[in-house]
Design a protein around this motif. Sequence first.
Motif, PDB file in Angstrom:
ATOM      1  N   MET A   1      -6.161  -2.894   2.652  1.00 38.81           N
ATOM      2  CA  MET A   1      -5.645  -1.767   3.393  1.00 38.81           C
ATOM      3  C   MET A   1      -6.609  -0.605   3.241  1.00 38.81           C
ATOM      4  SD  MET A   1      -2.162   0.419   2.810  1.00 38.81           S
ATOM      5  CE  MET A   1      -1.028  -0.664   3.612  1.00 38.81           C
ATOM      6  N   LYS A   2      -6.907   0.050   4.342  1.00 42.77           N
ATOM      7  CA  LYS A   2      -7.751   1.227   4.279  1.00 42.77           C
ATOM      8  C   LYS A   2      -7.025   2.338   3.549  1.00 42.77           C
ATOM      9  CE  LYS A   2      -9.192   2.711   8.172  1.00 42.77           C
ATOM     10  NZ  LYS A   2      -9.525   3.029   9.533  1.00 42.77           N
ATOM     11  N   CYS A   3      -7.798   3.214   2.957  1.00 44.09           N
ATOM     12  CA  CYS A   3      -7.205   4.354   2.266  1.00 44.09           C
ATOM     13  C   CYS A   3      -6.492   5.237   3.288  1.00 44.09           C
ATOM     14  CB  CYS A   3      -8.294   5.127   1.547  1.00 44.09           C
ATOM     15  SG  CYS A   3      -7.663   6.426   0.532  1.00 44.09           S
ATOM     16  N   ALA A   4      -5.290   5.639   2.972  1.00 43.37           N
ATOM     17  CA  ALA A   4      -4.479   6.399   3.913  1.00 43.37           C
ATOM     18  C   ALA A   4      -4.883   7.861   4.001  1.00 43.37           C
ATOM     19  CB  ALA A   4      -3.010   6.300   3.518  1.00 43.37           C
ATOM     20  N   THR A   5      -5.539   8.365   3.000  1.00 45.84           N
ATOM     21  CA  THR A   5      -5.973   9.753   3.024  1.00 45.84           C
ATOM     22  C   THR A   5      -7.462   9.815   2.750  1.00 45.84           C
ATOM     23  OG1 THR A   5      -5.493  10.066   0.692  1.00 45.84           O
ATOM     24  CG2 THR A   5      -3.724  10.581   2.231  1.00 45.84           C
ATOM     25  N   ALA A  15       6.958   1.449   1.025  1.00 50.73           N
ATOM     26  CA  ALA A  15       8.121   0.839   1.669  1.00 50.73           C
ATOM     27  C   ALA A  15       7.974   0.941   3.184  1.00 50.73           C
ATOM     28  CB  ALA A  15       9.400   1.540   1.215  1.00 50.73           C
ATOM     29  N   PHE A  16       8.101  -0.180   3.866  1.00 46.02           N
ATOM     30  CA  PHE A  16       8.005  -0.201   5.321  1.00 46.02           C
ATOM     31  C   PHE A  16       9.385  -0.060   5.952  1.00 46.02           C
ATOM     32  CE2 PHE A  16       3.927  -1.911   4.300  1.00 46.02           C
ATOM     33  CZ  PHE A  16       3.118  -1.489   5.340  1.00 46.02           C
ATOM     34  N   ALA A  17       9.450   0.729   7.026  1.00 46.50           N
ATOM     35  CA  ALA A  17      10.675   0.894   7.802  1.00 46.50           C
ATOM     36  C   ALA A  17      10.875  -0.342   8.682  1.00 46.50           C
ATOM     37  CB  ALA A  17      10.575   2.146   8.664  1.00 46.50           C
ATOM     38  N   PRO A  18      12.096  -0.545   9.192  1.00 42.22           N
ATOM     39  CA  PRO A  18      12.368  -1.716  10.033  1.00 42.22           C
ATOM     40  C   PRO A  18      11.484  -1.817  11.275  1.00 42.22           C
ATOM     41  CG  PRO A  18      14.429  -0.706   9.350  1.00 42.22           C
ATOM     42  CD  PRO A  18      13.321   0.212   8.911  1.00 42.22           C
ATOM     43  N   ASP A  19      10.953  -0.696  11.766  1.00 39.20           N
ATOM     44  CA  ASP A  19      10.106  -0.755  12.961  1.00 39.20           C
ATOM     45  C   ASP A  19       8.721  -1.338  12.669  1.00 39.20           C
ATOM     46  OD1 ASP A  19       8.633   1.272  11.709  1.00 39.20           O
ATOM     47  OD2 ASP A  19       9.146   2.796  13.196  1.00 39.20           O
ATOM     48  N   ARG A  20       8.397  -1.533  11.411  1.00 37.39           N
ATOM     49  CA  ARG A  20       7.127  -2.104  10.952  1.00 37.39           C
ATOM     50  C   ARG A  20       5.919  -1.285  11.394  1.00 37.39           C
ATOM     51  NH1 ARG A  20       7.539  -7.941   9.470  1.00 37.39           N
ATOM     52  NH2 ARG A  20       5.289  -7.779   9.690  1.00 37.39           N
ATOM     53  N   LYS A  21       6.161  -0.044  11.795  1.00 37.14           N
ATOM     54  CA  LYS A  21       5.094   0.876  12.175  1.00 37.14           C
ATOM     55  C   LYS A  21       5.076   2.109  11.285  1.00 37.14           C
ATOM     56  CE  LYS A  21       5.459  -0.322  17.043  1.00 37.14           C
ATOM     57  NZ  LYS A  21       5.827   0.172  18.367  1.00 37.14           N
ATOM     58  N   THR A  22       6.103   2.280  10.492  1.00 34.40           N
ATOM     59  CA  THR A  22       6.250   3.456   9.650  1.00 34.40           C
ATOM     60  C   THR A  22       6.312   3.012   8.206  1.00 34.40           C
ATOM     61  OG1 THR A  22       7.540   4.514  11.395  1.00 34.40           O
ATOM     62  CG2 THR A  22       7.691   5.481   9.192  1.00 34.40           C
ATOM     63  N   PHE A  23       5.505   3.635   7.351  1.00 32.60           N
ATOM     64  CA  PHE A  23       5.659   3.330   5.946  1.00 32.60           C
ATOM     65  C   PHE A  23       5.664   4.598   5.111  1.00 32.60           C
ATOM     66  CE2 PHE A  23       1.064   2.906   6.408  1.00 32.60           C
ATOM     67  CZ  PHE A  23       0.533   3.419   5.238  1.00 32.60           C
ATOM     68  N   TYR A  24       6.425   4.516   4.049  1.00 35.01           N
ATOM     69  CA  TYR A  24       6.612   5.624   3.124  1.00 35.01           C
ATOM     70  C   TYR A  24       5.917   5.276   1.818  1.00 35.01           C
ATOM     71  CZ  TYR A  24      10.409   6.653   6.340  1.00 35.01           C
ATOM     72  OH  TYR A  24      11.146   6.918   7.455  1.00 35.01           O
ATOM     73  N   PHE A  25       5.393   6.285   1.151  1.00 32.91           N
ATOM     74  CA  PHE A  25       4.805   6.036  -0.153  1.00 32.91           C
ATOM     75  C   PHE A  25       4.807   7.307  -0.980  1.00 32.91           C
ATOM     76  CE2 PHE A  25       1.236   7.769   2.048  1.00 32.91           C
ATOM     77  CZ  PHE A  25       0.430   8.338   1.088  1.00 32.91           C
ATOM     78  N   THR A  26       4.653   7.133  -2.257  1.00 38.42           N
ATOM     79  CA  THR A  26       4.452   8.262  -3.157  1.00 38.42           C
ATOM     80  C   THR A  26       3.036   8.165  -3.704  1.00 38.42           C
ATOM     81  OG1 THR A  26       5.307   7.056  -5.064  1.00 38.42           O
ATOM     82  CG2 THR A  26       6.868   8.373  -3.826  1.00 38.42           C
ATOM     83  N   ASP A  27       2.409   9.296  -3.845  1.00 41.14           N
ATOM     84  CA  ASP A  27       1.042   9.373  -4.348  1.00 41.14           C
ATOM     85  C   ASP A  27       1.077  10.028  -5.719  1.00 41.14           C
ATOM     86  OD1 ASP A  27      -1.601   9.920  -4.926  1.00 41.14           O
ATOM     87  OD2 ASP A  27      -2.057  10.786  -2.972  1.00 41.14           O
ATOM     88  N   ARG A  40      -0.293  -0.231  15.209  1.00 40.42           N
ATOM     89  CA  ARG A  40      -0.721  -1.620  15.016  1.00 40.42           C
ATOM     90  C   ARG A  40      -1.792  -2.049  16.007  1.00 40.42           C
ATOM     91  NH1 ARG A  40       4.429  -5.270  14.279  1.00 40.42           N
ATOM     92  NH2 ARG A  40       2.887  -6.737  13.535  1.00 40.42           N
ATOM     93  N   ASP A  41      -1.751  -1.506  17.229  1.00 36.32           N
ATOM     94  CA  ASP A  41      -2.739  -1.910  18.222  1.00 36.32           C
ATOM     95  C   ASP A  41      -4.147  -1.434  17.860  1.00 36.32           C
ATOM     96  OD1 ASP A  41      -1.829   0.689  18.628  1.00 36.32           O
ATOM     97  OD2 ASP A  41      -2.224   0.650  20.775  1.00 36.32           O
ATOM     98  N   SER A  42      -4.277  -0.257  17.269  1.00 38.49           N
ATOM     99  CA  SER A  42      -5.597   0.256  16.897  1.00 38.49           C
ATOM    100  C   SER A  42      -5.886   0.072  15.409  1.00 38.49           C
ATOM    101  CB  SER A  42      -5.693   1.744  17.237  1.00 38.49           C
ATOM    102  OG  SER A  42      -4.834   2.489  16.404  1.00 38.49           O
ATOM    103  N   ARG A  43      -4.885  -0.374  14.650  1.00 34.99           N
ATOM    104  CA  ARG A  43      -4.995  -0.521  13.197  1.00 34.99           C
ATOM    105  C   ARG A  43      -5.337   0.793  12.505  1.00 34.99           C
ATOM    106  NH1 ARG A  43      -7.335  -6.549  12.203  1.00 34.99           N
ATOM    107  NH2 ARG A  43      -5.892  -7.533  13.639  1.00 34.99           N
ATOM    108  N   ASP A  44      -4.944   1.877  13.137  1.00 35.91           N
ATOM    109  CA  ASP A  44      -5.185   3.209  12.593  1.00 35.91           C
ATOM    110  C   ASP A  44      -3.976   3.624  11.759  1.00 35.91           C
ATOM    111  OD1 ASP A  44      -5.903   5.820  12.069  1.00 35.91           O
ATOM    112  OD2 ASP A  44      -5.497   6.525  14.102  1.00 35.91           O
ATOM    113  N   PRO A  45      -4.196   3.981  10.471  1.00 40.90           N
ATOM    114  CA  PRO A  45      -3.054   4.370   9.656  1.00 40.90           C
ATOM    115  C   PRO A  45      -2.454   5.709  10.040  1.00 40.90           C
ATOM    116  CG  PRO A  45      -5.066   4.651   8.423  1.00 40.90           C
ATOM    117  CD  PRO A  45      -5.427   3.974   9.719  1.00 40.90           C
ATOM    118  N   GLY A  46      -3.067   6.467  10.908  1.00 40.59           N
ATOM    119  CA  GLY A  46      -2.504   7.742  11.319  1.00 40.59           C
ATOM    120  C   GLY A  46      -2.599   8.794  10.223  1.00 40.59           C
ATOM    121  N   ASP A  47      -2.009   9.927  10.481  1.00 40.87           N
ATOM    122  CA  ASP A  47      -2.054  11.049   9.548  1.00 40.87           C
ATOM    123  C   ASP A  47      -0.872  11.011   8.595  1.00 40.87           C
ATOM    124  OD1 ASP A  47      -4.387  12.118  10.680  1.00 40.87           O
ATOM    125  OD2 ASP A  47      -3.228  13.167  12.213  1.00 40.87           O
TER     126      ASP A  47
END
Length: 71
Positions: A1-5, A15-27, A40-47
């Motif tokens: 997995m690419k680094c998210a930040t 933890a992934f949400a049921p939509d499989r596009k949203t994930f939560y984490f603690t840093d 998922r289409d661009s494999r971009d983790p977003g902001d």
Amino acid sequence: MKCATKRGAVPKTIAFAPDRKTFYFTDCRTCVVGVIRYARDSRDPGDLEILGRYSEAEGPDGACIDAEGAI
């Protein structure tokens, strides 16, 4: 997995949400609870959207997602 930040993260909870596009984490490094919406289409983790902050002494130790996707 690419680094998210840009500067890196030390995730303690992922933890992934049921939509499989949203994930939560603690840093552990920055003491934040965050959410990232994954394209998922661009494999971009977003902001990273910061949902809250915590002190090192009160950090979460796990996560649970309900059927509606709430953490």
